[in-house]
Design a protein around this motif. Sequence first.
Motif, PDB file in Angstrom:
ATOM      1  N   ASP A 289       0.832  -1.201   0.000  1.00 31.22           N
ATOM      2  CA  ASP A 289       0.000   0.000   0.000  1.00 31.22           C
ATOM      3  C   ASP A 289       0.870   1.256   0.000  1.00 31.22           C
ATOM      4  OD1 ASP A 289      -2.172   1.693   0.145  1.00 31.22           O
ATOM      5  OD2 ASP A 289      -3.162   0.564   1.735  1.00 31.22           O
ATOM      6  N   GLY A 290       1.965   1.223   0.762  1.00 29.27           N
ATOM      7  CA  GLY A 290       2.854   2.378   0.849  1.00 29.27           C
ATOM      8  C   GLY A 290       3.558   2.684  -0.456  1.00 29.27           C
ATOM      9  N   ILE A 291       4.079   1.649  -1.121  1.00 30.17           N
ATOM     10  CA  ILE A 291       4.755   1.856  -2.403  1.00 30.17           C
ATOM     11  C   ILE A 291       3.762   2.342  -3.454  1.00 30.17           C
ATOM     12  CG2 ILE A 291       5.946   0.681  -4.302  1.00 30.17           C
ATOM     13  CD1 ILE A 291       7.326  -1.064  -2.249  1.00 30.17           C
ATOM     14  N   ALA A 292       2.553   1.775  -3.444  1.00 32.90           N
ATOM     15  CA  ALA A 292       1.513   2.215  -4.385  1.00 32.90           C
ATOM     16  C   ALA A 292       1.163   3.682  -4.173  1.00 32.90           C
ATOM     17  CB  ALA A 292       0.267   1.344  -4.229  1.00 32.90           C
ATOM     18  N   THR A 293       1.055   4.101  -2.910  1.00 37.28           N
ATOM     19  CA  THR A 293       0.739   5.493  -2.587  1.00 37.28           C
ATOM     20  C   THR A 293       1.870   6.431  -2.987  1.00 37.28           C
ATOM     21  OG1 THR A 293      -0.766   4.931  -0.781  1.00 37.28           O
ATOM     22  CG2 THR A 293       0.281   7.091  -0.677  1.00 37.28           C
TER      23      THR A 293
END
Length: 453
Positions: A289-293
């Motif tokens: 989720d963090g990398i996608a954000t």
Amino acid sequence: MSQKKFVDVHETPSLARLLPLSIQHLFAMFGATVLVPILTGLDPATALFSSGLGTLIFLAITKGKIPNYLGSSFAFIGPIITVSAAYGVGTALLGCFLSGLVYIIVAAIVKKAGVTWLDRVLPPVVIASVIVVIGLSLAGVAVDMATKVTVEGKSEISLASIELSLVTMVVTVLAAVMLRGFFALIPILIGIATGYVYTLLRHPELIDLKKVADAPWIIGLGDMFTQHFKVNEVAAAISSPSAWVAALIIAPVAFVTLAEHLGHLLVTSKVMDRDLMKDPGLHRSLLGDGIATALAGLIGGPPATTYGENIGVLAITRVFSRAVIGLAAVMAILFAFVGKISALLMTIPVPVLGGVSIILFGIIAAQGLRMYVENKVDFSNKRNMIIAAAILVTGIGGYKISFAGVTFWQSFLTNLTIDNIAFSTFLGILLHVVLPGKESAMGEAHKEQKQIA
């Protein structure tokens, strides 16, 4: 539950089933995913692209074991609008990138320390109150969109706007409550489509279809970078020290969506009848989720979050196949390169968006209330009452801290303003950490579970 028929994550349905199942997930996320960029002034095509890319990254990092779709996060709408207006869209997107880094840092901590500490810092009384704030702090924005029109720079009440927003809102509510099966999953899309057609019939002057006619069918990769992605704006913000400071207004919102992420992972675990917190692990889902954000912020898309709508699709269909989610993500990326779709989305009248926004923002707030109930938070306890009261009033009332006009701080912070959502979140965490009697903040449901254990 495990004895019922289902399609597991590693299984791939036949093509005849794969396509409609993927389209169903695409429709389930589509309305909300494109609504966020429209409300915040970002680009819908970029949002679709970053949504699909982020989902594929999430699937890869979680080893394809968590079939969640990642769409645009509503928690960042207010902060993005505020920071964009004051400092520019590049600074707001830098803040979105930093919020992704917060996820990545927390993922590293979770891998090392486990998940117990998160429960201590973000108990239900804090999480639920902040979720209510996220929804209700935007209530005024939704009502203004639904009832007003801008004439010569002034905002005025418009009967046409009220008419369009009411039609859209009523249709959305009826679709959500009355429809069944596939159509029950797309009430927002049905509401917007109905409101759009109604506008064409009653107030066609509010829709400029010339922009759609002038838009290209296919957007080339080069045009996507120059006309839709915000890489240059973000690069300019990255090179500005003052922009980094201003971007910190948005980064703390990640702590709010962390709670949402945890809740979605627990629900998905229950639907799939397995412990996803352990395998593949919370640290992997947070990292994905963090990398996608972070990547979404770099190219101009809104921050990503796992979508409850798509988890609902999983529960109804019992199809957990990563191939289904993956194909939906690929479809979203392909849609981003169809220029006429992006142009058509931009012609949606503001009152129509206001009509669905009233429902969407209200639902966010209702989810917070639901968390109070499910965790049996005791409001006869003074501690819980005070923490909730402080969060709700400062957040909904718009309590912000601004260093503008203060000579000492200006030299360091360049007109820094701490957004009301970030402030209320930190205030809630601080009160919970400082005040005695922390066990009561977990709710009666937590106590009952401990007694059973």
